[in-house]
Design a protein around this motif. Structure first.
Motif, mmCIF file in Angstrom:
data_model
loop_
_atom_site.group_PDB
_atom_site.id
_atom_site.type_symbol
_atom_site.label_atom_id
_atom_site.label_comp_id
_atom_site.label_asym_id
_atom_site.label_seq_id
_atom_site.Cartn_x
_atom_site.Cartn_y
_atom_site.Cartn_z
ATOM 1 N N GLU A 71 5.298 5.952 4.748
ATOM 2 C CA GLU A 71 5.776 5.964 5.752
ATOM 3 C C GLU A 71 7.160 5.076 6.151
ATOM 4 O OE1 GLU A 71 4.140 4.329 10.362
ATOM 5 O OE2 GLU A 71 2.896 5.144 8.714
ATOM 6 N N ALA A 72 7.145 4.014 5.630
ATOM 7 C CA ALA A 72 8.257 2.930 5.841
ATOM 8 C C ALA A 72 9.427 3.403 5.266
ATOM 9 C CB ALA A 72 7.820 1.639 5.257
ATOM 10 N N ILE A 73 9.436 4.109 4.078
ATOM 11 C CA ILE A 73 10.786 4.466 3.216
ATOM 12 C C ILE A 73 11.348 5.705 4.029
ATOM 13 C CG2 ILE A 73 9.850 6.363 1.790
ATOM 14 C CD1 ILE A 73 11.394 5.263 -0.373
ATOM 15 N N ASP A 74 10.811 6.486 4.797
ATOM 16 C CA ASP A 74 11.151 7.637 5.752
ATOM 17 C C ASP A 74 11.767 6.875 6.923
ATOM 18 O OD1 ASP A 74 10.397 9.651 3.840
ATOM 19 O OD2 ASP A 74 8.616 9.877 5.028
ATOM 20 N N ASN A 75 11.211 5.857 7.452
ATOM 21 C CA ASN A 75 11.413 5.235 8.852
ATOM 22 C C ASN A 75 12.752 4.304 8.960
ATOM 23 O OD1 ASN A 75 10.014 7.146 10.216
ATOM 24 N ND2 ASN A 75 8.373 5.673 10.020
ATOM 25 N N GLU A 121 0.855 -1.227 0.057
ATOM 26 C CA GLU A 121 0.020 -0.103 0.161
ATOM 27 C C GLU A 121 0.995 1.307 -0.080
ATOM 28 O OE1 GLU A 121 -2.842 1.758 3.403
ATOM 29 O OE2 GLU A 121 -3.544 -0.317 2.689
ATOM 30 N N LEU A 122 0.674 2.176 -0.875
ATOM 31 C CA LEU A 122 1.483 3.411 -0.898
ATOM 32 C C LEU A 122 1.629 4.075 0.149
ATOM 33 C CD1 LEU A 122 0.592 4.570 -4.476
ATOM 34 C CD2 LEU A 122 2.944 3.789 -3.898
ATOM 35 N N GLU A 123 0.531 4.459 0.964
ATOM 36 C CA GLU A 123 0.830 5.114 2.238
ATOM 37 C C GLU A 123 1.642 4.493 3.312
ATOM 38 O OE1 GLU A 123 -0.526 8.078 2.860
ATOM 39 O OE2 GLU A 123 -1.641 8.148 0.892
ATOM 40 N N GLY A 124 1.498 3.191 3.352
ATOM 41 C CA GLY A 124 2.420 2.579 4.134
ATOM 42 C C GLY A 124 3.831 2.461 3.742
#
Length: 173
Positions: free
Chosen positions: A124-128, A118-121
């Protein structure tokens, strides 16, 4: 009318093929594809009439009329389906909470822009979590480029949904 129809035949075929490509999205900006002649290319732009690709082997651009894609077998190397997967073994100490370890691994995998999710997830994951597997070459730049690609994909998806809804409303009249 015959002359005008004959003159506009290719233009209209390319235009409608471009609409189909934009709605069906078999590939999008940045995808690596294998063409029927065996060459590999990166999708640069999908226009209404022409698709622009960068040929990797010859370091050149190619412009293919969209109507030509209907008869071609193009393999999208960037978009695996959910039926394919890759298994790796990761050693974990015996006292680690399995649920927490699985959650962390899922987030690290999701942080890679080329994995499905899912794009939203993914944003978020790419930043963290992007780059937690070790320091790499140009890691910060790769994270930004991956983020920009995901944001562009998100914008394209929103626009395609609007177009699809508009076409649906148009067909109801």
């Amino acid at each position: 009318a015959f002359i005008l129809g004959f003159a506009l035949k290719d233009i209209l075929a390319n235009f409608f093929s471009g609409l189909v490509l934009l709605i069906d999205t078999p590939f999008s900006f940045g995808d690596v594809v294998a063409l029927s002649d065996g060459s590999r290319a990166v999708i640069k732009k999908i226009g209404l009439r022409v698709t622009t690709m960068y040929l990797i082997d010859s370091h050149s651009e190619i412009y293919i009329p969209n109507a030509n894609f209907q008869g071609e077998n193009i393999i999208n190397l960037s978009r695996p389906t959910s039926h394919y997967y890759y298994t790796i073994s990761i050693p974990i100490k015996g006292d680690v909470d399995p649920a927490r370890a699985i959650s962390l691994m899922e987030k690290v995998v999701l942080a890679h822009p080329d994995t499905m999710g899912e794009l939203e997830g993914k944003l978020e994951a790419i930043d963290n979590y992007y780059g937690h597997s070790g320091s790499g070459v140009k890691q910060k730049l790769k994270r930004e480029v991956g983020r920009m690609r995901l944001l562009a994909e998100q914008d394209v998806t929103r626009m395609l949904l609007k177009i699809e809804m508009s076409l649906k409303q148009l067909s109801e009249f």
